[in-house]
Design a protein around this motif. Sequence first.
Motif, short mmCIF file in Angstrom:
data_model
loop_
_atom_site.label_atom_id
_atom_site.label_comp_id
_atom_site.label_asym_id
_atom_site.label_seq_id
_atom_site.Cartn_x
_atom_site.Cartn_y
_atom_site.Cartn_z
N GLY A 8 0.87 -1.34 0.16
CA GLY A 8 -0.10 0.03 -0.16
C GLY A 8 0.84 1.36 -0.13
N GLN A 9 2.22 1.13 0.62
CA GLN A 9 2.74 2.37 0.93
C GLN A 9 3.32 2.71 -0.69
OE1 GLN A 9 2.94 -0.12 3.00
NE2 GLN A 9 3.68 0.29 4.76
N GLY A 10 3.56 1.72 -1.59
CA GLY A 10 3.98 1.94 -2.92
C GLY A 10 2.92 2.64 -3.58
N ARG A 11 1.60 2.49 -3.25
CA ARG A 11 0.71 2.87 -3.93
C ARG A 11 0.39 4.35 -3.78
NH1 ARG A 11 -1.29 -2.59 -3.40
NH2 ARG A 11 -2.19 -1.93 -1.37
N VAL A 12 0.64 4.68 -2.48
CA VAL A 12 0.48 5.98 -2.14
C VAL A 12 1.75 6.73 -2.74
CG1 VAL A 12 0.55 7.74 -0.06
CG2 VAL A 12 -0.41 5.57 0.00
N LEU A 13 2.84 6.24 -2.77
CA LEU A 13 3.92 7.19 -3.47
C LEU A 13 3.82 7.22 -4.86
CD1 LEU A 13 6.74 8.05 -3.21
CD2 LEU A 13 7.82 5.72 -3.44
N LEU A 14 3.21 6.28 -5.50
CA LEU A 14 2.58 6.27 -7.06
C LEU A 14 1.68 7.58 -7.05
CD1 LEU A 14 3.25 4.92 -9.79
CD2 LEU A 14 1.24 3.61 -9.35
N GLU A 15 0.84 7.47 -6.29
CA GLU A 15 -0.12 8.77 -6.29
C GLU A 15 0.84 10.09 -6.08
OE1 GLU A 15 -3.58 10.92 -3.73
OE2 GLU A 15 -3.17 8.72 -3.08
N ALA A 16 1.91 10.15 -5.34
CA ALA A 16 2.64 11.35 -5.17
C ALA A 16 3.26 11.58 -6.54
CB ALA A 16 3.47 11.29 -3.97
N GLU A 17 3.63 10.71 -7.16
CA GLU A 17 4.38 10.72 -8.51
C GLU A 17 3.43 11.41 -9.54
OE1 GLU A 17 7.46 6.94 -9.10
OE2 GLU A 17 5.87 7.39 -10.33
N ARG A 18 2.41 10.80 -9.48
CA ARG A 18 1.28 11.41 -10.60
C ARG A 18 0.93 12.92 -10.23
NH1 ARG A 18 -2.22 6.10 -9.72
NH2 ARG A 18 -1.29 4.50 -11.10
N LEU A 19 0.98 13.05 -9.05
CA LEU A 19 0.46 14.62 -8.84
C LEU A 19 1.74 15.57 -9.22
CD1 LEU A 19 -0.89 14.45 -5.23
CD2 LEU A 19 -2.21 14.97 -7.32
N LEU A 20 2.82 15.23 -8.95
CA LEU A 20 3.98 15.73 -9.40
C LEU A 20 4.04 15.95 -10.86
CD1 LEU A 20 6.38 17.40 -8.01
CD2 LEU A 20 7.83 15.47 -8.85
N ARG A 21 4.11 14.76 -11.73
CA ARG A 21 3.98 14.83 -13.00
C ARG A 21 3.19 15.56 -13.96
NH1 ARG A 21 5.43 8.61 -14.47
NH2 ARG A 21 5.55 9.62 -16.84
#
Length: 281
Positions: free
Chosen positions: A130-143
């Motif tokens: 789950g932590q990885g899915r949250v980090l992926l969300e942060a990536e998407r927001l930045l990109r």
Amino acid sequence: MVAEHHPRSVWILGGGYLGAALHEYWLREGVESRRFDMVADRADVVADVTRGDVMAAKAAELGEPDTVFLCMSTSGGDCDDYRRLYVRAVEVVNELFPGARRILCSSTSLYGILDGSWATEAHACEPLHGQGRVLLEAERLLRQSGGIVARLAPLYGPGRSVLLRRFLDGSGCVHGAGDRWLNYVHRDDAVAALALLAVSDCRHQCYNVADAVPMVKADVYGYLSELTGLDIPADDGCSSRRGGTNQRVSSALLMALGWQPLYPSFADGVPGVLESFGFEV
């Protein structure tokens, strides 16, 4: 390669192992650099980077940065911790500094590959936790807002290598055939990669940062045994569960920008790390 961006004021959010080395790099380059952290001995500026009001006040006091690196770490933590840190910090930086070059330090673990195949930036991410899915969300927001993501393999370097420490104290082992692929990146090569992303004409929004020559775990432990004269720890105390990913990460996009790791494989970098642990090679 001609530089597209010329940093004048760099903010590094997170003053840990990587953030400290990145800060020292920019100071050597004559660039104004500030480390932000909640821990005073890891910061030039003690601040909660997830609070917009705090960061806005710091910008009013210090002047706005033209380059921001998000190098924070939860040092573990659950999904809520990840969301409070990574997602919120990205939201704050996007809101306050939309014109700055913004680079998020993420993880190659997000690919979630288990069969030993190669991972490029075009590969779909399927995080194992789950932590990885949250980090992926942060990536998407930045990109989505024009930022750049650096997906880093696990770091090692002077004074730091979990695998090496476990080998030396006998708590590690090679389970089964030892055929799990491992990617690492030396701290100094990671700093060089981030510095390159800060100045280059980046044509992509995501770059893998991993050594050029992945190794299977059995070969890593065999090499360490040759270097140290120590036996490979027995399999007895090793979990039968294959931990983490099993993948080979390609950094071809980053190399196309001009990045060439000083330590192409873990075998190239680990002798110096052994010496930093006080072990003569």
